[in-house]
Design a protein around this motif. Structure first.
Motif, PDB file in Angstrom:
ATOM      1  N   PRO A 109       0.799  -1.221   0.000  1.00 25.34           N
ATOM      2  CA  PRO A 109       0.000   0.000   0.000  1.00 25.34           C
ATOM      3  C   PRO A 109       0.833   1.273   0.000  1.00 25.34           C
ATOM      4  O   PRO A 109       0.323   2.339  -0.332  1.00 25.34           O
ATOM      5  N   GLY A 110       2.101   1.186   0.391  1.00 25.00           N
ATOM      6  CA  GLY A 110       2.963   2.368   0.404  1.00 25.00           C
ATOM      7  C   GLY A 110       3.971   2.344  -0.725  1.00 25.00           C
ATOM      8  O   GLY A 110       3.936   1.490  -1.601  1.00 25.00           O
ATOM      9  N   VAL A 111       4.876   3.321  -0.708  1.00 22.19           N
ATOM     10  CA  VAL A 111       5.930   3.432  -1.713  1.00 22.19           C
ATOM     11  C   VAL A 111       7.238   2.943  -1.099  1.00 22.19           C
ATOM     12  O   VAL A 111       7.573   3.316   0.028  1.00 22.19           O
ATOM     13  N   HIS A 112       7.969   2.119  -1.827  1.00 26.22           N
ATOM     14  CA  HIS A 112       9.237   1.562  -1.354  1.00 26.22           C
ATOM     15  C   HIS A 112      10.353   1.956  -2.320  1.00 26.22           C
ATOM     16  O   HIS A 112      10.704   1.195  -3.226  1.00 26.22           O
ATOM     17  N   PRO A 113      10.918   3.180  -2.159  1.00 29.31           N
ATOM     18  CA  PRO A 113      11.962   3.630  -3.080  1.00 29.31           C
ATOM     19  C   PRO A 113      13.291   2.927  -2.828  1.00 29.31           C
ATOM     20  O   PRO A 113      13.594   2.529  -1.703  1.00 29.31           O
ATOM     21  N   VAL A 114      14.054   2.763  -3.889  1.00 30.29           N
ATOM     22  CA  VAL A 114      15.386   2.150  -3.815  1.00 30.29           C
ATOM     23  C   VAL A 114      16.313   2.880  -4.773  1.00 30.29           C
ATOM     24  O   VAL A 114      15.887   3.721  -5.569  1.00 30.29           O
ATOM     25  N   LEU A 115      17.621   2.536  -4.675  1.00 34.34           N
ATOM     26  CA  LEU A 115      18.648   3.047  -5.581  1.00 34.34           C
ATOM     27  C   LEU A 115      18.760   4.569  -5.541  1.00 34.34           C
ATOM     28  O   LEU A 115      19.027   5.214  -6.541  1.00 34.34           O
ATOM     29  N   LEU A 116      18.518   5.158  -4.353  1.00 33.39           N
ATOM     30  CA  LEU A 116      18.757   6.590  -4.202  1.00 33.39           C
ATOM     31  C   LEU A 116      20.238   6.896  -4.330  1.00 33.39           C
ATOM     32  O   LEU A 116      20.632   8.006  -4.654  1.00 33.39           O
ATOM     33  N   SER A 117      21.047   5.905  -4.047  1.00 31.66           N
ATOM     34  CA  SER A 117      22.487   5.942  -4.278  1.00 31.66           C
ATOM     35  C   SER A 117      22.916   4.494  -4.479  1.00 31.66           C
ATOM     36  O   SER A 117      22.137   3.573  -4.216  1.00 31.66           O
ATOM     37  N   PRO A 118      24.145   4.233  -4.951  1.00 28.49           N
ATOM     38  CA  PRO A 118      24.565   2.846  -5.167  1.00 28.49           C
ATOM     39  C   PRO A 118      24.436   1.964  -3.932  1.00 28.49           C
ATOM     40  O   PRO A 118      24.313   0.748  -4.044  1.00 28.49           O
ATOM     41  N   ALA A 119      24.452   2.578  -2.739  1.00 31.02           N
ATOM     42  CA  ALA A 119      24.370   1.790  -1.509  1.00 31.02           C
ATOM     43  C   ALA A 119      22.943   1.350  -1.188  1.00 31.02           C
ATOM     44  O   ALA A 119      22.734   0.438  -0.405  1.00 31.02           O
ATOM     45  N   PHE A 120      21.934   1.999  -1.799  1.00 31.12           N
ATOM     46  CA  PHE A 120      20.538   1.729  -1.452  1.00 31.12           C
ATOM     47  C   PHE A 120      19.968   0.635  -2.342  1.00 31.12           C
ATOM     48  O   PHE A 120      19.074   0.860  -3.152  1.00 31.12           O
ATOM     49  N   ARG A 121      20.501  -0.571  -2.191  1.00 30.95           N
ATOM     50  CA  ARG A 121      19.979  -1.723  -2.908  1.00 30.95           C
ATOM     51  C   ARG A 121      19.182  -2.627  -1.981  1.00 30.95           C
ATOM     52  O   ARG A 121      18.772  -3.709  -2.383  1.00 30.95           O
ATOM     53  N   HIS A 122      18.975  -2.207  -0.750  1.00 29.34           N
ATOM     54  CA  HIS A 122      18.261  -3.002   0.240  1.00 29.34           C
ATOM     55  C   HIS A 122      17.001  -2.256   0.657  1.00 29.34           C
ATOM     56  O   HIS A 122      17.033  -1.054   0.918  1.00 29.34           O
ATOM     57  N   GLU A 174      -2.529   7.877  -6.391  1.00 28.08           N
ATOM     58  CA  GLU A 174      -1.302   7.768  -5.610  1.00 28.08           C
ATOM     59  C   GLU A 174      -1.571   6.978  -4.333  1.00 28.08           C
ATOM     60  O   GLU A 174      -2.596   7.188  -3.665  1.00 28.08           O
ATOM     61  N   PRO A 175      -0.660   6.058  -3.969  1.00 27.53           N
ATOM     62  CA  PRO A 175      -0.930   5.137  -2.866  1.00 27.53           C
ATOM     63  C   PRO A 175      -0.775   5.733  -1.483  1.00 27.53           C
ATOM     64  O   PRO A 175      -1.337   5.227  -0.522  1.00 27.53           O
TER      65      PRO A 175
END
Length: 270
Positions: A109-122, A174-175
């Motif tokens: 139901p929410g937004v789960h952003p990733v890859l804000l930088s190379p370290a944000f793969r989790h 938008e969720p």
């Protein structure tokens, strides 16, 4: 000059026609729920890494993961993708769901952003129960967050191709807010939406003022019908918006691009 988005889509299409490098990175994490949920034995878990950089365009799927049969929560998230497809200023999200015979049971139901930088793969993904409503019993995708491309204005003007430089007619709820955005095929618009059970209403609609000879008539019909919406019904990847009497007003289809859906897992031997 071919834009970044077009080049990305071309690369994804070529992937099915020529030998290309395989995935060289993974989005990882845990898939959990804030409540105890029952997952039927034949349910399937799907997750996708999507590029949502371009507002007004369908999301581009860069990688998928499937677990089937899914079994009980939690799940290990592991979505393969190619680093070459990731742009420095792009916007990327993880979307996940659990379905049973293509019927949506759980979603994000929410937004789960990733890859804000190379370290944000989790990322840890939260799944929630989809309410059991008549309007969603046959739904295969979430009502909110999905890119709904308009296919028909019922008893209205035939849909025209979008005006030059304009987005195709579509709708996105938008969720994480009560905001709806979309395009009429000429102008972009925004509105507030109210969702309660199978009831859906729109108000405070604001649209651009661009005049279009091409697509202008069907845009006026689309926005006029949107203002009269009172309920909805989903069937598979199709959405129908209706008035207070239950009469169909608008029809849409869920749309995305990029990686094709994974094949259904083979049946387990008995």
């Amino acid at each position: 000059m071919i834009g970044r988005r077009s080049a990305l889509l071309a690369a994804l299409l070529l992937a099915g026609c020529a030998s290309v490098p395989g995935p060289d990175a993974y989005i990882t994490g845990a898939v959990v729920s804030r409540e105890r949920l029952y997952v039927p034995p034949d349910a399937v878990f799907d997750a996708a890494l999507v590029d949502v950089t371009q507002v007004g365009e369908p999301p581009v799927v860069l990688g998928r993961q499937r677990i089937g049969p899914a079994g009980p929560l939690p799940y290990e998230l592991r979505i393969p993708y190619r680093q070459a497809l990731i742009q420095p200023h792009g916007r990327y999200e993880v979307r996940a769901s659990v379905t049973q015979q293509e019927r949506l049971l759980l979603d994000t139901p929410g937004v789960h952003p990733v890859l804000l930088s190379p370290a944000f793969r989790h990322v840890d993904v939260i799944l929630a129960r989809v309410p059991l409503l008549d309007a969603t019993l046959a739904a295969a995708v979430p009502l909110r967050q999905t890119y709904w491309r308009l296919t028909e204005v019922v008893d209205g003007a035939a849909l025209a191709a979008p005006a030059e430089g304009a987005d195709p007619a579509h709708l996105v709820l938008e969720p994480d807010s009560d905001r709806a955005i979309g395009s009429g095929g000429c102008n972009r618009f925004a509105a507030r939406y109210q969702l309660a059970g199978g009831q859906l209403r729109f108000d405070a609609l604001v649209s651009g003022l661009r005049l279009c000879l091409k697509g202008g008539t069907s845009e006026l019909a689309y926005l006029g019908q949107l203002d009269a919406v009172a309920s909805y019904m989903q069937r598979g990847r199709m959405l129908e918006l209706r008035d207070r009497a239950g009469k169909p007003l608008l029809r849409f289809v869920a749309e995305e691009r990029g990686e094709p859906p994974l094949q259904e897992p083979p049946p387990q031997p008995g």
